[in-house]
Design a protein around this motif. Sequence first.
Motif, PDB file in Angstrom:
ATOM      1  N   LEU A 196       0.877  -1.019   0.308  1.00 13.33           N
ATOM      2  CA  LEU A 196      -0.086   0.226  -0.272  1.00 13.33           C
ATOM      3  C   LEU A 196       0.336   1.329  -0.136  1.00 13.33           C
ATOM      4  O   LEU A 196       0.328   1.949  -0.800  1.00 13.33           O
ATOM      5  N   GLN A 197       1.778   1.073   0.816  1.00 14.87           N
ATOM      6  CA  GLN A 197       3.004   2.341   0.776  1.00 14.87           C
ATOM      7  C   GLN A 197       2.832   2.986  -0.782  1.00 14.87           C
ATOM      8  O   GLN A 197       3.007   3.692  -1.340  1.00 14.87           O
ATOM      9  N   GLU A 198       3.871   1.496  -1.382  1.00 15.20           N
ATOM     10  CA  GLU A 198       4.516   1.217  -2.612  1.00 15.20           C
ATOM     11  C   GLU A 198       3.379   2.185  -3.486  1.00 15.20           C
ATOM     12  O   GLU A 198       4.152   3.116  -4.373  1.00 15.20           O
ATOM     13  N   PHE A 199       2.195   1.530  -3.339  1.00 15.84           N
ATOM     14  CA  PHE A 199       1.092   2.243  -4.586  1.00 15.84           C
ATOM     15  C   PHE A 199       1.220   3.606  -4.154  1.00 15.84           C
ATOM     16  O   PHE A 199       0.606   4.771  -5.200  1.00 15.84           O
ATOM     17  N   GLN A 200       0.529   4.383  -2.331  1.00 14.66           N
ATOM     18  CA  GLN A 200       0.565   5.705  -2.613  1.00 14.66           C
ATOM     19  C   GLN A 200       1.796   6.342  -3.397  1.00 14.66           C
ATOM     20  O   GLN A 200       1.262   7.834  -3.652  1.00 14.66           O
ATOM     21  N   GLU A 201       2.672   5.936  -2.892  1.00 15.76           N
ATOM     22  CA  GLU A 201       4.544   6.948  -3.427  1.00 15.76           C
ATOM     23  C   GLU A 201       4.205   7.122  -4.928  1.00 15.76           C
ATOM     24  O   GLU A 201       4.772   7.908  -5.377  1.00 15.76           O
TER      25      GLU A 201
END
Length: 351
Positions: A74-79
């Motif tokens: 999820l963090q990767e997607f947000q970035e």
Amino acid sequence: MAKGLIPSTVGGTSKKKGSKEFTGRQKAAIFLVTIGSEISAEIFKFLREDEIETLTFEIARLETIDAEQKDAILQEFQELMMANQFISTGGIDYARELLEKSLGSQKAIDIINRLTSSLQVRPFDFIRRTDPAHLLNFIQQEHPQTIALILAYLEPNKASFILQNMPQEIQSDVARRIATMDRTSPEVLREVERVLEKKLSSLSSEDYTAAGGVESIVEILNLVDRASEKQIIEALEDEDPELAEEIKKRMFVFEDIVMLDDKAIQKVMREVDSQELAKALKSVDSEVQDKIFKNMSKRAASMLKEDMEYMGPVRLEDVEEAQQKIVSIIRHLEDTGEIVVARAGEDELVV
């Protein structure tokens, strides 16, 4: 959300702390499972059938995913989405600057590199946020072909400002070059960008990039002031009559109001200020005036004629400005589907 967004942006492989290595498809599947079925169903509406099939297959094959792995994806997607938004707002350099401030230099570089490997970056993206007045000063000494190439990639409103403020002796030359432009190799684009002392981070494809053409110059000319439009068209008529005729067929000028049907003219008249209309009719021939008068009540037509008479001499600049305002109203009504404008050379469609 664009078609194919999930598979293309959550791509590649990465290894997060405490997790195994996932493919881009697996990460997309994990992402969809994590956000829940309702939101995932909405995302599926924007994907192709083959993409939905692939993701459904990956979701069915998923093993147990721990909370840390989910959070990492999820963090990767947000970035990636944040970087994509920054690029859309201000270009590659702008995105990198903001990401460096929030995530650090190395992380910013990694994210930008992953995005630009699949992202179509439009040539001359670096000048998108440049003030057109500054850009005009910057490029007007360039060769007309170079200017034409740059304007072809600019937004029409910026390109029109630059074109109408260039010396008259090169306006038509630049317009002709845009209209006859076909495809430009990436090498030429890179060289022009280098000469302008700027570079894009990457060009996503070595395929030849299409820009310019008659539609491009028509869109630009539709936005320049009336005087510049007339001067460019008249010069093109001398230099390349066939091209000038092709451009005029796709444009709408004030005199083309005679091509509107009565119902459309009546709708336009309801949007037009009577004083502006009186000024606009001062320099046109009787055919245009009669078309307008015919679509007004006798009393309204009489009052309009009196306004024109009592108005006395009017500067040509003011007449053209009034005509341009009415043309803008006509184009707006056409864009919203309230009237239909038949272009010269088009067959009439009856439904």
